[in-house]
Every structure is written in C-alpha cells, then in structure tokens.
Design a protein around this motif. Structure first.
Motif, mmCIF file in Angstrom:
data_model
loop_
_atom_site.group_PDB
_atom_site.id
_atom_site.type_symbol
_atom_site.label_atom_id
_atom_site.label_comp_id
_atom_site.label_asym_id
_atom_site.label_seq_id
_atom_site.Cartn_x
_atom_site.Cartn_y
_atom_site.Cartn_z
ATOM 1 N N PHE A 131 -45.028 13.590 116.055
ATOM 2 C CA PHE A 131 -45.477 13.323 114.909
ATOM 3 C C PHE A 131 -45.013 13.984 113.582
ATOM 4 C CE2 PHE A 131 -48.882 13.135 118.137
ATOM 5 C CZ PHE A 131 -48.948 11.792 118.064
ATOM 6 N N LEU A 132 -44.158 14.887 113.832
ATOM 7 C CA LEU A 132 -43.301 15.304 112.627
ATOM 8 C C LEU A 132 -42.442 13.961 112.170
ATOM 9 C CD1 LEU A 132 -42.018 18.932 113.407
ATOM 10 C CD2 LEU A 132 -43.433 18.126 111.522
ATOM 11 N N VAL B 244 -54.125 7.753 113.936
ATOM 12 C CA VAL B 244 -55.001 8.598 113.025
ATOM 13 C C VAL B 244 -53.818 9.624 112.146
ATOM 14 C CG1 VAL B 244 -56.292 11.003 113.038
ATOM 15 C CG2 VAL B 244 -57.090 9.137 114.610
ATOM 16 N N VAL B 245 -52.734 10.084 112.789
ATOM 17 C CA VAL B 245 -51.558 10.772 112.115
ATOM 18 C C VAL B 245 -50.953 10.035 111.116
ATOM 19 C CG1 VAL B 245 -49.683 12.028 112.368
ATOM 20 C CG2 VAL B 245 -51.480 12.424 114.180
ATOM 21 N N THR C 28 -56.119 15.748 105.304
ATOM 22 C CA THR C 28 -56.207 16.558 106.536
ATOM 23 C C THR C 28 -57.784 16.806 106.809
ATOM 24 O OG1 THR C 28 -54.412 17.584 106.180
ATOM 25 C CG2 THR C 28 -55.576 18.605 107.813
ATOM 26 N N PHE C 29 -58.789 17.280 105.810
ATOM 27 C CA PHE C 29 -60.210 17.487 106.115
ATOM 28 C C PHE C 29 -60.905 16.158 106.460
ATOM 29 C CE2 PHE C 29 -59.839 21.506 103.861
ATOM 30 C CZ PHE C 29 -60.402 22.303 104.817
ATOM 31 N N LEU C 30 -60.204 14.844 105.755
ATOM 32 C CA LEU C 30 -60.661 13.591 106.113
ATOM 33 C C LEU C 30 -60.422 13.454 107.620
ATOM 34 C CD1 LEU C 30 -62.059 10.897 105.346
ATOM 35 C CD2 LEU C 30 -59.812 9.922 104.963
ATOM 36 N N ALA C 31 -59.289 13.694 108.137
ATOM 37 C CA ALA C 31 -59.105 13.931 109.775
ATOM 38 C C ALA C 31 -60.084 14.558 110.253
ATOM 39 C CB ALA C 31 -57.724 14.105 109.825
ATOM 40 N N LEU C 32 -60.146 15.749 109.752
ATOM 41 C CA LEU C 32 -61.179 16.649 110.495
ATOM 42 C C LEU C 32 -62.612 16.162 110.608
ATOM 43 C CD1 LEU C 32 -61.602 19.530 111.591
ATOM 44 C CD2 LEU C 32 -62.060 20.507 109.510
ATOM 45 N N GLY D 60 -54.475 19.919 113.095
ATOM 46 C CA GLY D 60 -53.401 20.751 112.995
ATOM 47 C C GLY D 60 -52.077 19.876 113.002
ATOM 48 N N ILE D 61 -52.215 18.825 113.637
ATOM 49 C CA ILE D 61 -51.188 17.956 113.660
ATOM 50 C C ILE D 61 -51.040 16.943 112.647
ATOM 51 C CG2 ILE D 61 -50.417 15.852 114.954
ATOM 52 C CD1 ILE D 61 -51.399 17.221 117.664
ATOM 53 N N VAL D 62 -52.144 16.595 112.076
ATOM 54 C CA VAL D 62 -52.517 15.778 110.938
ATOM 55 C C VAL D 62 -51.814 16.592 109.821
ATOM 56 C CG1 VAL D 62 -53.951 15.069 109.176
ATOM 57 C CG2 VAL D 62 -54.107 14.102 111.497
#
Length: 587
Positions: free
Chosen positions: A237-238, A368-369, A386-390, A400-402
C-alpha cells in the motif's frame, strides 16, 4: 433590547472560552441544518429529473434514457445564466473559506456562500459529475463568518469560527466528527492548536447530532468486512500511495487543461456549462455511474467484483466527466469524486498486484486505502481523510495503513505539484497561497502604513558647501534630493558630503546614492524587504508612483523589520489561540 445586550454578548464571547465553545456549537447546529437542507434539495432534484426514489442514489441506476442524457446540459444552462447574471452585478470573485482565512481574516460574504451553495445544488442536482462538499463547507463557513462579524470578534476568533463552520459541514455530511474537526484544522484554519480543539470539536459534534436526529446524513460510507491485517501488509500500500499521488496530480492538471480548452474555443462563458453537460450526458448514456458525485456507484464497487477492464473504463469515464463538469464551469468540488475514484484505483491495484506480490492484496482493503490516498492527493488533509477511514471502518490497523499510504501520496503531490485542488484553482487565478494559514496581514502591512511623512529634501543643484551649511555633520544621516520638477533624484549620505577629498564648489549630484531604488506606498512588507536587501540601504524614499516620482515619505529598514516582527508575533499568537500581548497586559 438587542442593541443593549449585544455588546455584553460580544464581551462574553471574546473573554470567556466556554462562551466561545457554545458559540461554536451553535455554528455546528447551523452547519448541520444547512447540509441537511442542501442534501434534501439535491436528492429531490435527482428524484424529479431522473425518476429515482428519494432514498436511492443517482449514480447507482443501471441506465438512463436519451432524453435524460440532456438533463446535465439543461442544468449547465441554468448554471451559466446564474454566473452571467452574477458577473453583471459583481466586480469581485466569489471567495471560498480557504481564501477567506488565508487573505481576509475569515471575512466571508454570506451572499457569496448562498450563491455558491445554490450553484452547487443546481450542478449536482442536474447530474454534473461534481461533489456537494464545497457547497456544504461554503455555507457552513459563511454562516459562521456572518455570526462572528455580528459579534465583532477578533481576527483570530473569526478564522477559528470559519473553521468550525467547515468542520461542522464535513462532520454532518459524512457522520464523522473527527474527520470534520481535522478537515477544519488542516484545510480551513491551517494549524492545529490546543486552544482551538474545544470549539472545533464542539461544532463537529453538534453538526453530526443534527443530521443524525433528522436522519439526513448525505455521504454515509459503509465498508464490507475485510480480513485481519498485519505489519507485513503495509508495503504494497506504500506503492498504492505513490501511484495515487501521481494520479492525483494528473487529474488536477487535466481539469485545468480542460478549462483552458473551453476558454480557447472562445465559446461564450454562459454556454460552456451547456457543452460540458452535453459531454457528461453522453458519457452517462454508456456509464450512468458518472452522474453526480458517485455515492451509489461507490457502494456498488466496494461490494462488487468488476473486472479490471470494467474498472479502468469506469475510472477513465469518471475522470473525464469530472474534468468536463468543472472545466466547463459547473460549481462543485472533487472531494467525494476523489473518494470514488480512489476506490476504483484501489480495486485496479489489487487485481494487478496480486499476481506479482508475495502476499495477497485484499480488494476491499486496497479500495479503502486507494480511496483515502487519492482523496489526500487531490483534497489534502492526510489526518482528516485518515480519520474518515477510521470512523468508516472502526479498524485501527487499516487506519495505520491508510495514514502511511496517505502520507506517501501527500509527499508525492507536495514535491511534484505543491498544491491541493482548492489552492491550485486559486493559483490558476493568480493567487499564491498554498494553504489557509493567515497571510492576509502581509498584504495589509504596506509601506504607506509604515513610512514617516516628514521628509526633508534639497535640490540637486545645491552646492556641496551650501549642503554642509544646511546639514552639519551629525545632524542627519541621509537627505533626499529632488530635481527641478520636484521628482526624486537620489539620497545624499551626510558623512560622504564631509569627505576631505570632496569638491565643495560642485553640486551634490556626484554623491547621490540609490537613484533608482525607491519604494511605493502600496508595496507590502515582503516586497519592501526584498528591495532593501537588493539596494543594501538602511533607509529608502517612498514615492507616489514610478512615473511622477514625487517623494511622499521615508522608511528605514529597521522600522520595517520591527513592524514585521510585531505582526508576525501577533499572527503566531492568534494561530495558537493566545491573547495578544497588549490585551493580556490590560487584564
């Protein structure tokens, strides 16, 4: 009664942090109501024009008729006519929250906000491939700015309240208060500080509660279950974050290229959205998923398993539709469109990566990422996305990956492009800001405000002997010389006039310095400082303009740097939520 109570309310809000938090919560309520109303009006237009249920999403429909394919062009006509009418009665452009906070101390016209919101509803409601988030944040921030100015709040407080309005709008739109709060910090206020946490969070929570109570959350994202993840899953995902950053730059440049293409055709501006709408309608005949922002299509693709060719074709179609919509003049943004495109990019990446990666890349995780990294590349704000993903997934591991992939995308965009979509649009228009950090004071701190007007001047025909009589050694450091037409001719350094080898019978022309180095009253402090640096002078004359060259004042470099330092300290204190030094001393 209002006139008697309002000053007390102003004092209360300005001096009591708890009162300011309550005011921020009120802004959140107003933002939530505005988002609910705008979302309902958009859905109503979709229902009336495309014959879909109020609870269904336009981009999830399977097909449209040839008559419905003309609807975006009709909407383009309305948008074009509204823009033409506005241009006839206005000389200034519409200011958005980022520009308002960066340049105008948070001053945002409510009428501007209503215009932007109305045009966004028309654009999205008639099917143009744009998101509503720009309209949501514009309306929330506009209401906040009007309330702040009604209470005569300080510049720093107005900027924070504008951020609260935008935070409330995003929070209510996605049912995600942390996302909204960090959207306000990263994109609208431009800085995170302890003093601003309480008001921004209060606004975000209040706005979310309003839309929950009304049952009108417009952008709810639901993610299917995905497998457990480990640290080994970070590496693929990087690469996805790197790809998303590159694609983000391409999309932003494409929108500008399409816009310049419409201008190059010399088509009247009122008709450009009509042409763009025809293009969007033509694409929608083949792929109706490109209509509107893409909420329904996003959920379909998150849960479905399309082939790589179908995904790639839909990705290209959505990019083309969005570029045509924004480039032709429809009003809206790329926030949700970037989320949808990111899902498609993530799915494509998982299909291509699985045959070559040592570990399996789950399609849902990749979606998602990709959704988050592409949104960060285009919109900015890695923490808010990132908080949207959480808040969407409830999973800390994928968060963390996002975050890792989003930071990679943000680095790529920053190093190769330097702008988010919002600030890039401002750059194309001629502005230089790259964020919402307050730089407006730099433009208002001008030479005209800092100079002193008591200028002593002498004619260039004056002999050196006469000059010595008028200005004894030690009486002054510099004297301005003017010609017979009272135009600036240069500066005489008094110590040089007393040099032993100087010819006292000659005039002062031979010892004039800085003949072409001068300042103008309208120059800001940054421009003036660069001229001081180039001329290596400690004091320069200020002239009315370069043509007349009439001396109107003097400015020393030391005074300029002192004023710059004072204003910089004031801006720094305001960004951190601290009181100005003079007000703190008064208390």
């Amino acid at each position: 009664m209002r006139a008697l109570r309002l000053p007390r309310l102003q004092i209360l809000v300005r001096q009591r942090e708890a009162a300011f938090v309550v005011l921020a919560a009120l802004v959140g309520v107003l933002s939530g109501l505005a988002v609910s109303a705008m979302g309902f009006l958009t859905q109503l237009l979709h229902s009336l024009l495309y014959d879909v249920a109020l609870t269904d999403r336009l981009s999830a429909i399977e097909a449209i008729t040839s008559e419905q394919a003309l609807i975006p062009a009709v909407g383009g006509l309305f948008v074009g006519l509204s823009a033409w009418l506005i241009a006839r009665f206005r000389t200034s452009h519409l200011v958005d929250p980022i520009e308002a906070n960066a340049l105008h101390g948070g001053r945002l016209s409510l009428s501007d906000s209503v215009i932007v919101a109305g045009q966004t509803i028309l654009s999205n409601g008639f099917g143009a491939s744009v998101g509503m988030e720009a309209g949501y944040t514009q309306m929330g921030s506009g209401l906040a700015s009007r309330l702040a100015r009604l209470l005569n709040l300080r510049r720093a407080d107005v900027r924070v309240l504008v951020g609260c309005g935008a935070a409330g709008a995003i929070s209510s739109a996605f049912n995600a208060p942390l996302t909204g709060a960090f959207y306000g910090f990263e994109l609208i206020i431009g800085v995170y500080s302890i003093a601003t946490v309480a008001p921004v969070m209060a606004s975000a929570l209040a706005a979310m509660l309003v839309t929950r109570l009304l049952g009108t959350v417009p952008n709810m994202i639901e993610v299917p279950p995905f497998p457990n993840l480990s640290a080994a899953d970070y590496f693929p995902f990087l690469i996805l974050g790197l790809v998303a950053g590159i694609v983000s730059v391409g999309i932003m440049r494409l929108v500008t290229f399409v816009e310049k293409g419409f201008v190059a055709t010399r088509c009247p501006s009122v008709l450009r959205p009509v042409l763009g709408g025809l293009g969007v309608g033509g694409i929608a005949l083949v792929m109706p998923q490109v209509l509107s922002a893409g909420h329904g299509a996003l959920h379909v693709e998150l849960e479905g398993g399309s082939t790589i060719w179908a995904l790639a074709l839909l990705f290209g179609a959505k990019v083309a539709a969005a570029a045509l919509s924004l480039g032709s003049g429809f009003r809206g943004g790329l926030f949700f469109a970037s989320l949808f495109l990111g899902v498609l990019l993530g799915k494509i990446f998982s299909i291509m990566a699985n045959p070559v990666m040592p570990l399996a890349v789950d399609p849902t995780v990749s979606a998602v990422v990709g959704m988050a990294s592409l949104a960060v590349g285009i919109v900015g704000g890695p923490l808010s996305v990132t908080f949207l993903a959480l808040e969407t997934t409830g999973d800390l591991t994928i968060t963390g990956i996002v975050l890792t992939a989003s930071i990679m995308a943000a680095i790529v965009v920053r190093q190769t492009f330097g702008y988010s979509f919002s600030t890039w649009r401002l750059h194309v228009r001629g502005e230089t800001i790259r964020s919402a950090q307050d730089v407006g004071w730099l433009r208002t701190l001008t030479v005209g405000r800092m100079m002193r007007g008591d200028v002593k001047s002498v004619p260039v025909s004056l002999s050196l002997a006469e000059f010595r009589k008028r200005f004894p050694l030690g009486s002054s450091q510099r004297v301005v010389a003017v010609d017979e037409s009272e135009r600036y001719a240069g500066i005489v350094l008094v110590p040089e006039a007393y040099a032993p080898e100087a010819d006292t019978k000659a005039n002062i022309v031979s010892i004039l310095r800085h003949k072409d180095d001068m300042l103008l009253p309208a120059m800001n402090v940054k421009h003036a400082a660069s001229i001081f640096d180039q001329s290596q002078s400690e004091e320069l004359a200020v002239v009315d303009n370069r043509l007349n060259r009439k001396v109107v004042g003097l400015l020393t470099e030391s005074h300029l740097l002192r004023r710059y330092s004072e204003e910089l300290d004031k801006a720094h204190r305001g960004a951190l939520g601290e009181e100005p030094a003079d007000e703190a001393a008064i208390r």
